[in-house]
Motif scaffolding. Structure first.
Motif, PDB file in Angstrom:
ATOM      1  N   UNK A 260       0.779  -1.079  -0.086  1.00 27.18           N
ATOM      2  CA  UNK A 260       0.036   0.183  -0.252  1.00 27.18           C
ATOM      3  C   UNK A 260       1.313   1.372  -0.054  1.00 27.18           C
ATOM      4  N   UNK A 261       0.273   2.332  -0.887  1.00 23.16           N
ATOM      5  CA  UNK A 261       0.989   3.564  -0.228  1.00 23.16           C
ATOM      6  C   UNK A 261       0.070   4.577   0.174  1.00 23.16           C
ATOM      7  N   UNK A 262       0.670   5.642   1.620  1.00 22.70           N
ATOM      8  CA  UNK A 262       0.217   6.068   1.992  1.00 22.70           C
ATOM      9  C   UNK A 262       0.325   8.399   1.913  1.00 22.70           C
ATOM     10  N   UNK A 263      -0.401   8.368   1.671  1.00 23.35           N
ATOM     11  CA  UNK A 263      -0.699   9.853   1.570  1.00 23.35           C
ATOM     12  C   UNK A 263      -0.834  10.693   2.616  1.00 23.35           C
ATOM     13  N   UNK A 264      -1.078  11.843   2.193  1.00 23.50           N
ATOM     14  CA  UNK A 264      -0.935  12.994   3.900  1.00 23.50           C
ATOM     15  C   UNK A 264      -2.145  13.769   3.114  1.00 23.50           C
ATOM     16  N   UNK A 265      -3.110  13.874   3.869  1.00 29.43           N
ATOM     17  CA  UNK A 265      -4.212  14.514   3.501  1.00 29.43           C
ATOM     18  C   UNK A 265      -4.364  15.683   3.753  1.00 29.43           C
ATOM     19  N   UNK A 266      -3.878  17.203   2.103  1.00 30.00           N
ATOM     20  CA  UNK A 266      -3.409  18.258   2.466  1.00 30.00           C
ATOM     21  C   UNK A 266      -4.688  19.184   2.687  1.00 30.00           C
ATOM     22  N   UNK A 267      -5.691  18.881   1.924  1.00 30.39           N
ATOM     23  CA  UNK A 267      -7.096  19.694   1.758  1.00 30.39           C
ATOM     24  C   UNK A 267      -8.261  18.510   1.104  1.00 30.39           C
ATOM     25  N   UNK A 268      -9.432  18.623   2.105  1.00 28.57           N
ATOM     26  CA  UNK A 268     -10.636  17.584   1.944  1.00 28.57           C
ATOM     27  C   UNK A 268     -11.860  18.361   1.655  1.00 28.57           C
ATOM     28  N   UNK A 269     -12.980  17.794   0.798  1.00 23.14           N
ATOM     29  CA  UNK A 269     -13.868  18.955   0.488  1.00 23.14           C
ATOM     30  C   UNK A 269     -15.102  18.432   1.702  1.00 23.14           C
ATOM     31  N   UNK A 270     -15.550  18.968   2.511  1.00 31.12           N
ATOM     32  CA  UNK A 270     -16.742  18.609   2.846  1.00 31.12           C
ATOM     33  C   UNK A 270     -17.602  17.789   2.703  1.00 31.12           C
TER      34      UNK A 270
END
Length: 66
Positions: free
Chosen positions: A54-64
């Motif tokens: 698996x590849x993991x990413x940090x969320x920088x912006x998310x839609x509501x």
């Protein structure tokens, strides 16, 4: 979770995107240690290839949420 699909040349690519609550997600060290991907046998019979890890990413912006 989201399932993304992309047609590219003579293949179709699928990507699962899973989001975790920041307070419940595994630590970076634990995520790296447990990043093996489990692909069910039935899916393996349909797929040409898949990522082993698996590849993991940090969320920088998310839609509501809607």
């Amino acid at each position: 979770m989201e399932l993304l699909r992309r047609v590219a040349d003579d293949e179709v690519e699928f990507i699962w995107v899973m989001n975790f609550d920041a307070s419940k997600r595994p630590s970076a060290r634990k995520a790296e240690a447990e990043d093996h991907v489990s692909v069910p046998r039935a899916a393996q019979e349909l797929l040409i290839r898949w990522d082993e890890r698996a590849t993991f990413y940090e969320t920088r912006q998310a839609r509501p949420p809607n």
